[in-house]
Scaffold this motif. Structure first.
Motif, PDB file in Angstrom:
ATOM      1  N   GLY A 125      16.333  -6.380  -3.534  1.00  0.00           N
ATOM      2  CA  GLY A 125      16.026  -7.347  -4.579  1.00  0.00           C
ATOM      3  C   GLY A 125      17.275  -7.755  -5.333  1.00  0.00           C
ATOM      4  N   SER A 126      17.074  -8.544  -6.334  1.00  0.00           N
ATOM      5  CA  SER A 126      18.184  -9.118  -7.097  1.00  0.00           C
ATOM      6  C   SER A 126      18.948  -8.061  -7.892  1.00  0.00           C
ATOM      7  CB  SER A 126      17.665 -10.179  -8.062  1.00  0.00           C
ATOM      8  OG  SER A 126      17.096 -11.260  -7.358  1.00  0.00           O
ATOM      9  N   ARG A 127      20.245  -8.315  -8.056  1.00  0.00           N
ATOM     10  CA  ARG A 127      21.036  -7.479  -8.948  1.00  0.00           C
ATOM     11  C   ARG A 127      20.635  -7.736 -10.404  1.00  0.00           C
ATOM     12  NH1 ARG A 127      23.945  -8.645  -4.546  1.00  0.00           N
ATOM     13  NH2 ARG A 127      25.357  -7.072  -3.679  1.00  0.00           N
ATOM     14  N   ALA A 128      20.451  -9.007 -10.744  1.00  0.00           N
ATOM     15  CA  ALA A 128      20.038  -9.362 -12.108  1.00  0.00           C
ATOM     16  C   ALA A 128      18.515  -9.379 -12.170  1.00  0.00           C
ATOM     17  CB  ALA A 128      20.604 -10.720 -12.486  1.00  0.00           C
ATOM     18  N   CYS A 129      17.924  -8.213 -12.094  1.00  0.00           N
ATOM     19  CA  CYS A 129      16.465  -8.114 -12.022  1.00  0.00           C
ATOM     20  C   CYS A 129      15.864  -8.070 -13.430  1.00  0.00           C
ATOM     21  CB  CYS A 129      16.048  -6.895 -11.228  1.00  0.00           C
ATOM     22  SG  CYS A 129      16.764  -5.368 -11.821  1.00  0.00           S
ATOM     23  N   SER A 130      14.585  -8.341 -13.496  1.00  0.00           N
ATOM     24  CA  SER A 130      13.887  -8.347 -14.775  1.00  0.00           C
ATOM     25  C   SER A 130      13.149  -7.030 -14.990  1.00  0.00           C
ATOM     26  CB  SER A 130      12.872  -9.495 -14.809  1.00  0.00           C
ATOM     27  OG  SER A 130      11.811  -9.237 -13.897  1.00  0.00           O
ATOM     28  N   ALA A 131      12.597  -6.862 -16.188  1.00  0.00           N
ATOM     29  CA  ALA A 131      11.797  -5.680 -16.485  1.00  0.00           C
ATOM     30  C   ALA A 131      10.592  -5.597 -15.549  1.00  0.00           C
ATOM     31  CB  ALA A 131      11.339  -5.716 -17.948  1.00  0.00           C
ATOM     32  N   TYR A 132      10.062  -6.766 -15.177  1.00  0.00           N
ATOM     33  CA  TYR A 132       8.934  -6.828 -14.243  1.00  0.00           C
ATOM     34  C   TYR A 132       9.331  -6.231 -12.888  1.00  0.00           C
ATOM     35  CZ  TYR A 132       5.646  -9.067 -10.951  1.00  0.00           C
ATOM     36  OH  TYR A 132       4.741  -9.313  -9.947  1.00  0.00           O
ATOM     37  N   GLY A 133      10.490  -6.633 -12.366  1.00  0.00           N
ATOM     38  CA  GLY A 133      10.943  -6.117 -11.083  1.00  0.00           C
ATOM     39  C   GLY A 133      11.198  -4.625 -11.115  1.00  0.00           C
ATOM     40  N   LEU A 134      11.823  -4.154 -12.187  1.00  0.00           N
ATOM     41  CA  LEU A 134      12.105  -2.721 -12.329  1.00  0.00           C
ATOM     42  C   LEU A 134      10.804  -1.916 -12.381  1.00  0.00           C
ATOM     43  CD1 LEU A 134      14.982  -2.784 -14.985  1.00  0.00           C
ATOM     44  CD2 LEU A 134      15.170  -2.716 -12.503  1.00  0.00           C
ATOM     45  N   LYS A 135       9.877  -2.382 -13.200  1.00  0.00           N
ATOM     46  CA  LYS A 135       8.618  -1.662 -13.400  1.00  0.00           C
ATOM     47  C   LYS A 135       7.843  -1.510 -12.092  1.00  0.00           C
ATOM     48  CE  LYS A 135       4.098  -2.182 -15.660  1.00  0.00           C
ATOM     49  NZ  LYS A 135       3.292  -3.012 -16.591  1.00  0.00           N
ATOM     50  N   HIS A 136       7.701  -2.602 -11.358  1.00  0.00           N
ATOM     51  CA  HIS A 136       6.851  -2.556 -10.172  1.00  0.00           C
ATOM     52  C   HIS A 136       7.551  -1.938  -8.965  1.00  0.00           C
ATOM     53  CE1 HIS A 136       3.379  -4.443 -11.981  1.00  0.00           C
ATOM     54  NE2 HIS A 136       4.192  -5.306 -12.567  1.00  0.00           N
ATOM     55  N   THR A 137       8.885  -1.986  -8.937  1.00  0.00           N
ATOM     56  CA  THR A 137       9.611  -1.240  -7.896  1.00  0.00           C
ATOM     57  C   THR A 137       9.369   0.254  -8.074  1.00  0.00           C
ATOM     58  OG1 THR A 137      11.334  -2.933  -7.757  1.00  0.00           O
ATOM     59  CG2 THR A 137      11.885  -0.753  -6.915  1.00  0.00           C
ATOM     60  N   LYS A 138       9.499   0.725  -9.306  1.00  0.00           N
ATOM     61  CA  LYS A 138       9.234   2.148  -9.593  1.00  0.00           C
ATOM     62  C   LYS A 138       7.796   2.520  -9.259  1.00  0.00           C
ATOM     63  CE  LYS A 138      12.566   2.537 -13.417  1.00  0.00           C
ATOM     64  NZ  LYS A 138      12.706   2.771 -14.881  1.00  0.00           N
ATOM     65  N   GLN A 162      16.912   5.578  -7.355  1.00  0.00           N
ATOM     66  CA  GLN A 162      16.575   6.506  -8.440  1.00  0.00           C
ATOM     67  C   GLN A 162      15.100   6.867  -8.435  1.00  0.00           C
ATOM     68  OE1 GLN A 162      18.036   4.213 -11.783  1.00  0.00           O
ATOM     69  NE2 GLN A 162      19.994   5.306 -11.826  1.00  0.00           N
ATOM     70  N   ALA A 163      14.243   5.865  -8.247  1.00  0.00           N
ATOM     71  CA  ALA A 163      12.807   6.113  -8.227  1.00  0.00           C
ATOM     72  C   ALA A 163      12.415   7.014  -7.059  1.00  0.00           C
ATOM     73  CB  ALA A 163      12.045   4.788  -8.147  1.00  0.00           C
ATOM     74  N   ALA A 164      13.046   6.800  -5.904  1.00  0.00           N
ATOM     75  CA  ALA A 164      12.757   7.635  -4.737  1.00  0.00           C
ATOM     76  C   ALA A 164      13.121   9.095  -5.008  1.00  0.00           C
ATOM     77  CB  ALA A 164      13.516   7.104  -3.524  1.00  0.00           C
ATOM     78  N   LEU A 165      14.319   9.312  -5.520  1.00  0.00           N
ATOM     79  CA  LEU A 165      14.767  10.673  -5.797  1.00  0.00           C
ATOM     80  C   LEU A 165      13.896  11.339  -6.862  1.00  0.00           C
ATOM     81  CD1 LEU A 165      18.618  10.022  -5.759  1.00  0.00           C
ATOM     82  CD2 LEU A 165      17.291  11.240  -4.019  1.00  0.00           C
TER      83      LEU A 165
END
Length: 389
Positions: free
Chosen positions: A130-143, A172-175
């Motif tokens: 995904g994007s380097r400049a990701c949003s809170a939405y992207g971070l939340k749902h990736t985790k 990070q989420a995987a680990l």
């Protein structure tokens, strides 16, 4: 008179492949063609330039470089750097630990540098990009997706590129969820990027693996990222694009995944969100399956064997004759460069004057339309069946 120092050929297949891979312009395909012509790796490295020209029909300039490959300073330096990093292992296509998936693509890495747990590529792998400049939405749902995957399939290995943004969150989420993770790097192991991920890299090395095809001291240049993206997709059963802008490099990884017959999944975003414009486009063009939960990914994958690369899935139903006027100005500019014989990605960038980000986006579009094909890690050509008028 000083006696000439004897320089034996490298003693292992890995070092032999390394010596040849460091010859400028000599990639996997060229090496494999010489091996297919009946020469063993040791015979190639021991042959004189004259023998190589006579037996293989290669030009004298390349023959001289091959004949001196095991004596070259670049090889000696690289060998020393590897020896100074005892935790680094070197794999070649003959190595038992070389990932079998990579042998399916047209131009696999000639060598692969590996730090961390062995054998991870043999487990079921899923890529998150995904994007380097990701949003809170992207971070939340990736985790969230990775946590759900960990609960359902604790043997899963998460693959990404350790870039800023979604890649970092995925590792990070995987680990944190107890999963192993593989970071595929766009530079050498002595130049981890980005620098703020140094602690994450240490953790990945302990609980997963850092891998790259680039020599130890090579810096992560912009042109290397598309090259490493083909490895991310190839190692994986599928690729999840959790958030991507229109010009995100994640779209390049998705295109590689389609070429390699891997599954592509995308998390939809708001229609007015620039951060999700790329993922929404992948979904709307049916290049990715819309997903919102981990079980939708698992149901599609079924953790079976990765489908054989041949025949490649068509990226578009192109006609034999296509009018140039249907292409955008940038697409026509790129097609003209390729028609004129400029095939290397970096050369197209220089000759056309198109920025690398724009060029990657245009190349992706032309691939998805079925006009352009990738021949190896960084060269492109117009498909044989396409005639432009």
């Amino acid at each position: 008179m000083q006696k000439e120092e004897f320089c034996p050929i490298p003693e292992t297949p890995e070092l032999q492949w390394l010596a040849l891979s460091l010859v400028p312009g000599l990639g996997f395909r060229s090496i494999q063609e010489m091996l297919n012509a009946g020469k063993s790796m040791s015979e190639l490295l021991q042959a004189t330039p004259g023998e190589l020209v006579r037996d293989l029909g290669i030009n004298s300039k390349v023959a001289n470089k091959i004949a001196s490959a095991s004596k070259a300073s670049t090889f000696a330096i690289e060998k020393r750097l590897i020896e100074e990093s005892p935790e680094t292992r070197l794999y070649c296509p003959e190595s038992e630990a070389y990932p079998l998936q990579l042998k399916e693509i047209e131009s696999p890495p000639s060598v692969l540098y590996w730090k961390g747990i062995e054998g991870l590529a043999g487990k079921p792998c899923l890529a998150f990009v995904g994007s380097r400049a990701c949003s809170a939405y992207g971070l939340k749902h990736t985790k969230r997706l990775i946590l759900e995957l960990a609960e359902a399939k604790p043997e899963l290995v998460i693959v990404s590129g350790m870039a800023r943004g979604i890649d970092t969150v995925a590792h990070q989420a995987a680990l944190d969820a107890g999963l192993k993770t593989i970071a595929v790097l766009a530079g050498g192991l002595n130049h981890l990027y980005p620098p703020e991920n140094s602690l994450l890299a240490e953790r990945i090395q302990e609980e997963g693996a850092l891998i790259t095809e680039f020599p130890m001291a090579v810096k992560p240049l912009a042109k290397h990222f598309p090259i490493r993206n083909r490895v991310i997709s190839c190692l994986s059963l599928g690729v999840v694009v959790s958030e991507a802008r229109l010009k995100s490099g994640a779209n390049i990884t998705a295109a590689f995944a389609l070429q390699q017959n891997r599954e592509v999944f995308a998390l939809p975003g708001r229609v007015d969100s620039e951060a999700s414009a790329g993922t929404n486009r992948l979904i709307s063009r049916q290049h990715a399956k819309l997903i919102s939960r981990a079980d939708e990914i698992l149901e599609e994958l079924r953790f079976g064997r990765v489908k054989s690369q041949q025949p490649l899935l068509p990226l578009g139903q192109a006609q034999k004759v296509i009018q140039r006027k249907v292409f955008s100005d940038l697409e026509q500019k790129v097609l003209k460069q390729i028609e004129n014989g400029t095939e290397e990605l970096n050369d197209i960038h220089v000759e056309s004057g198109i920025s690398m980000n724009q060029l990657l986006d245009v190349i992706l579009e032309l691939e998805l339309k079925g006009i352009v094909q990738q021949n190896n890690s960084s060269t492109y050509s117009i498909k044989e069946e396409i005639v432009l008028q």
